[in-house]
Design an enzyme around this catalytic site. Structure first.
Site, PDB file in Angstrom:
ATOM      1  CE  LYS A 113     -13.526   6.154   3.968  1.00  0.00           C
ATOM      2  NZ  LYS A 113     -13.316   7.521   3.480  1.00  0.00           N
ATOM      3  CE  LYS A 195       0.167  -0.408  -2.158  1.00  0.00           C
ATOM      4  NZ  LYS A 195      -0.842   0.272  -2.994  1.00  0.00           N
ATOM      5  CE  LYS A 198      -2.129   7.148   5.013  1.00  0.00           C
ATOM      6  NZ  LYS A 198      -2.283   8.000   3.878  1.00  0.00           N
TER       7      LYS A 198
END
Ligand code: TRP
Length: 330
Positions: A113, A195, A198
């Protein structure tokens, strides 16, 4: 015998996909009978990345409504907002003083991050796992359902609990990871080797739970298929068709063999429309409930209020014990 307690923290994002639903969410209603479930919408955690306040509030409501629409019963399951129970931030402060810089700098999510948000590497991002540990430990949690990406965070929560218990005597239940019975693994519609997600930049890769019927069917019509013309389950040779068969089987609650038999001799085009239609049919009642719940904010506020009270009552017992043990006047 009393039920074991599950705690899960969920980021407030209303954009759940059919992959999230068929892989996990669909089973939540049965889980709430087997376990005592506490689901916390982790709004404090979201501030580690800049948020638009109006959108954050809306997403928190949306997630709540969506979970309820999928069958979570707020009378059975404690479904609440992290910021409504002050003990999370308070215990996190205390636990910060029992967590080492070295441990936190080893967290792969922090490293990822801080690369992604190089302009905002704030202290919250660094101590994120401590707040998560506080979430879990406040409720004397037995089991935490997590994916692979959160394993390291659960490990540090366990280490903190063990360390604190050693210093002050038994205070926290040391939580176990809950590896959910594998639900259906749903892959991307355009790139079936990865996979469904979203956050994919190509919106044709995923189908959201709140998508319109026509859009859903269109996305399935566009789904990639494979060479040949036979509807057969063979993930190596036919990843696209196999993914569609998995989706169909999970949607209808039948086996892959049964799904395959149903489409023996079907053309790809007809098969894809059938899968899209089945998914749209499955989602229709969820979407109707979702809209109804989301439209009634005062009902949602009442649910949030009642659930926050229930959560606080549990959390306060632990937090009081911690305060006494570290030497505060209680
Ligand atoms: N870090 C988790 C995630 O990103 C969310 C989370 C916060 C959580 N607190 C938790 C998960 C406690 C399980 C238990 O998915």
């Amino acid at each position: 015998m009393s039920k074991k307690r599950i705690f899960s923290g969920i980021q407030p994002s209303g954009n759940l996909t059919i992959g999230n639903y068929l892989g996990a969410l669909k089973r939540f209603p049965e889980l709430q009978d087997e376990y005592e479930c506490i689901y916390c919408v982790v709004d404090l955690h979201t501030l580690t990345v800049r948020q638009d306040p109006v959108a954050l509030r809306e997403r928190s409501y949306a997630l709540l409504a969506l979970y309820m629409a999928c069958g979570l019963d707020p009378e059975k399951t404690t479904l609440f907002l992290q910021s409504h129970v002050s003990g999370h931030a308070e215990l996190a402060w205390i636990l910060n003083c029992y967590t080492y810089m070295g441990e936190l700098s080893r967290m792969t999510q922090f490293k990822d991050k801080s690369q992604k948000h190089a302009d905002n590497i704030n202290a919250g991002l660094f101590t994120y796992p401590v707040l998560m540990a506080a979430d879990i430990l406040l409720y004397q949690t037995d089991v935490v359902p997590i994916g692979q990406d959160q394993k390291q965070h659960l490990e540090i929560a366990r280490d903190i609990a063990i360390r604190f218990n050693k210093l002050y005597g038994d205070t926290f239940v040391v939580p176990e990871a809950y590896i959910a019975k594998q639900g259906a693994k749903i892959m991307s519609l355009q790139e079936p080797d990865k996979k469904m997600s979203k956050s994919d930049t190509n919106v044709n890769n995923f189908v959201l739970l709140i998508e319109e019927r026509d859009a859903i069917i269109k996305k399935f019509k566009r789904a990639v298929t494979d060479s040949g013309s036979e509807v057969r389950f063979d993930p190596d040779e036919k990843p696209g068709i196999s993914n569609l068969l998995s989706i169909y089987a999970a949607t209808r609650g039948i086996t892959i063999d049964e799904a395959q038999a149903e489409f023996a001799g079907s053309r790809y085009g007809d098969f894809k429309i059938a899968v899209g239609t089945a998914v749209a049919d499955m989602l229709a009642p969820i979407q109707a409930r979702y809209k109804e719940i989301l439209a009634d904010k005062s009902y949602l506020d009442r649910v949030l209020h009642a659930n926050a009270e229930r959560a606080s009552a549990i959390a306060e017992v632990t937090y009081r014990d911690v305060r006494r043990k570290v030497g505060f006047i209680v």
